[in-house]
Design a protein around this motif. Sequence first.
Motif, PDB file in Angstrom:
ATOM      1  N   SER A  13       9.332   3.084  25.700  1.00 10.88           N
ATOM      2  CA  SER A  13       9.370   2.300  24.460  1.00 10.88           C
ATOM      3  C   SER A  13       9.867   3.110  23.265  1.00 10.88           C
ATOM      4  CB  SER A  13       7.982   1.728  24.151  1.00 10.88           C
ATOM      5  OG  SER A  13       7.039   2.769  23.952  1.00 10.88           O
ATOM      6  N   ARG A  14       9.553   4.418  23.254  1.00 16.56           N
ATOM      7  CA  ARG A  14       9.925   5.220  22.090  1.00 16.56           C
ATOM      8  C   ARG A  14      11.439   5.265  21.864  1.00 16.56           C
ATOM      9  NH1 ARG A  14       7.291   9.396  23.470  1.00 16.56           N
ATOM     10  NH2 ARG A  14       5.331   8.765  22.514  1.00 16.56           N
ATOM     11  N   PRO A  15      12.246   5.603  22.882  1.00 18.03           N
ATOM     12  CA  PRO A  15      13.703   5.595  22.633  1.00 18.03           C
ATOM     13  C   PRO A  15      14.260   4.193  22.372  1.00 18.03           C
ATOM     14  CG  PRO A  15      13.244   6.019  24.949  1.00 18.03           C
ATOM     15  CD  PRO A  15      11.939   6.106  24.237  1.00 18.03           C
ATOM     16  N   ILE A  16      13.626   3.179  23.002  1.00 17.48           N
ATOM     17  CA  ILE A  16      14.098   1.809  22.769  1.00 17.48           C
ATOM     18  C   ILE A  16      13.860   1.421  21.319  1.00 17.48           C
ATOM     19  CG2 ILE A  16      13.717  -0.615  23.368  1.00 17.48           C
ATOM     20  CD1 ILE A  16      13.068   0.348  26.205  1.00 17.48           C
ATOM     21  N   ILE A  17      12.647   1.745  20.814  1.00 16.90           N
ATOM     22  CA  ILE A  17      12.340   1.457  19.412  1.00 16.90           C
ATOM     23  C   ILE A  17      13.283   2.227  18.494  1.00 16.90           C
ATOM     24  CG2 ILE A  17      10.588   1.708  17.616  1.00 16.90           C
ATOM     25  CD1 ILE A  17       8.493   1.189  19.759  1.00 16.90           C
ATOM     26  N   LYS A  18      13.578   3.473  18.901  1.00 19.29           N
ATOM     27  CA  LYS A  18      14.495   4.275  18.111  1.00 19.29           C
ATOM     28  C   LYS A  18      15.880   3.628  18.067  1.00 19.29           C
ATOM     29  CE  LYS A  18      15.864   9.098  17.416  1.00 19.29           C
ATOM     30  NZ  LYS A  18      15.769  10.477  17.964  1.00 19.29           N
ATOM     31  N   LEU A  19      16.325   3.107  19.236  1.00 17.37           N
ATOM     32  CA  LEU A  19      17.603   2.393  19.269  1.00 17.37           C
ATOM     33  C   LEU A  19      17.556   1.127  18.421  1.00 17.37           C
ATOM     34  CD1 LEU A  19      18.653   2.716  23.018  1.00 17.37           C
ATOM     35  CD2 LEU A  19      20.039   3.388  21.064  1.00 17.37           C
ATOM     36  N   LYS A  20      16.417   0.416  18.472  1.00 16.89           N
ATOM     37  CA  LYS A  20      16.272  -0.806  17.684  1.00 16.89           C
ATOM     38  C   LYS A  20      16.366  -0.485  16.194  1.00 16.89           C
ATOM     39  CE  LYS A  20      12.393  -2.192  16.335  1.00 16.89           C
ATOM     40  NZ  LYS A  20      11.004  -2.656  16.153  1.00 16.89           N
ATOM     41  N   ASN A  21      15.649   0.563  15.777  1.00 13.50           N
ATOM     42  CA  ASN A  21      15.690   0.935  14.352  1.00 13.50           C
ATOM     43  C   ASN A  21      17.091   1.354  13.924  1.00 13.50           C
ATOM     44  OD1 ASN A  21      12.948   0.417  14.130  1.00 13.50           O
ATOM     45  ND2 ASN A  21      12.364   2.535  14.574  1.00 13.50           N
ATOM     46  N   ALA A  22      17.776   2.073  14.823  1.00 10.33           N
ATOM     47  CA  ALA A  22      19.150   2.484  14.506  1.00 10.33           C
ATOM     48  C   ALA A  22      20.065   1.267  14.380  1.00 10.33           C
ATOM     49  CB  ALA A  22      19.680   3.441  15.575  1.00 10.33           C
TER      50      ALA A  22
END
Length: 569
Positions: free
Chosen positions: A310-319
């Motif tokens: 979830s952490r990298p996915i959330i990071k991608l979402k925020n980006a």
Amino acid sequence: MLVSVIALSIIGYLSFNYADQILIQRAGEQLLGESTVRGETLRLLFEARIEQNNILANDPMIQQLILKINETPEEEQRESTEVNRRDFLIQVQAFQELIGFSIGFEDVKIIGANGKPFFSLSGFKNENYINDPLFQRGLQGSFIEFESGGSGKKMIVVSPVFAEDDKKEEEPIGVIISRMRTAAIDNILLNRSGLGETGEVYIVNDKLLMLSDSRFMKDAIFQQEVDTVAVQKCFDEGKDYHGFYDGYRNSPIYGSSYCAPDLEIVLLAEIDKAEVEKPMETLRERILYTGLAITMGMGFVAFVISKSLSRPIIKLKNAANNISSGNFEVRTNINTRDEIGELSHAFDSMAQKLQDSLIEIKEQEDVIKQQEDILLQFSDHSEKYGVGMIDIMNSTKICANLTDSETSEFYKIFLNSIGAIIKKFEGIIVKNIGDALLFYFVVDDIKEQIGLKKCLDCCLALGDAHEDIVKKLEEQNLPLLDYRISATYGIVRIAKTSTSSVNDIFGTTVNRCAKINRGAPANGVIIGQDFYDTIKDLDDYSFKRIESEMISPEHGYAGYVVSRNIQKD
């Protein structure tokens, strides 16, 4: 053990569902970011093309040439068009050099208000464009259209042309139709970085036809109909659409649209539903196999896995959110060796390319704004010219009680009559100086008398034209006028401008011409000392030296009133 298995199953189930939602959300937000960023980029490109075309439409020389041909009788317009073709070509070539050749400029058509073609780089298919849809829409305002071009498409940019002093509510005097290649648009649409194996971005017009290449079908441009939910939502309701629906290939896809009804297009970013769900299937198998292999420690492992996913996915979402908000400097920098890492790398690559594209567009916009400034290039080059000036006497008093339209008609009759005579004698008109007109004749050093005789004959012809000009003014119920004509000969300095093919001139010779003008009789001609010294031996003319408060040897000026000798039988 059973409790652990149950707990593990619950944890695995919850983790899968959580990751499932995040992946779908991530795919949706990625496509939303793709459609928003590329849609806005496309809009900026369209606006830049319209602005570039408007620069050509607002060119004063183009406006003057169109006005001139519009005012020519219809039976003489074809001849006038051929005569002025070179002047149109010079302005178009100057526009191409000014804008640059990177925009893919292929053709330009300049059409008068009556639908008659005045100029084209590639020739005319029609003798009259009055019923042409592009021409009719161009009279209403600027727009962009596409047309089929061989195996692809061409961009058509149309702008109305108004007279230089026209107000916006007045009728246009013509239309400019430019044809350009679409390489810049294709670079935006065909860059499939971050779109996986089935993702694509394309545009559809309001006729429901695809305007860009399909990833899956050949020759789709203007051939493939796209009547999906996202297209209908845009053209029926003017709204964007995001979610699952059946694509133009009749297969389920996940898509996001950028609706631009004002541009008569909708941009769609789509990816197959199967590819969106593929990471979820992989995740389901991993959770199942891990649940069977691990017992007591599975809860901790499941927690770690879910967080790591979830952490990298959330990071991608925020980006993606940052990019959709206009921040193209954001980078994810996720270095994991899995699909998320690859997706992150593709995302960062896409963001970098989009940032570079926007910077390039911004630089082009800055260049366009700078192109509105007039650049003078002065040089040490000088020539010996015969310089002439014709000035209306008491023009301020004459025009004091005239309306704006009467004043325009007054100067139009005077300047058109004078300009035609100067052109007949092969003189070159430089510019208007208030109510005066400055012109010159190129004089060959070897044939000085011949060149100056042509200049003097032109000046005398201008004086002889007074009676005809007065008749034209009387026909329009306009006040009558008198004018003075002066001519000097000597060295002039040359000033070149980037917006005109006619060189400006300045220097002592031009100043002397203006000074001695006041010494000329009404509708008569006065020449300077150097001019007189060169042609005084000719038998065709009579010369009378004059002196006044402004014209005297003490002031450094000499003047001679010139008249023709009457030939006796």
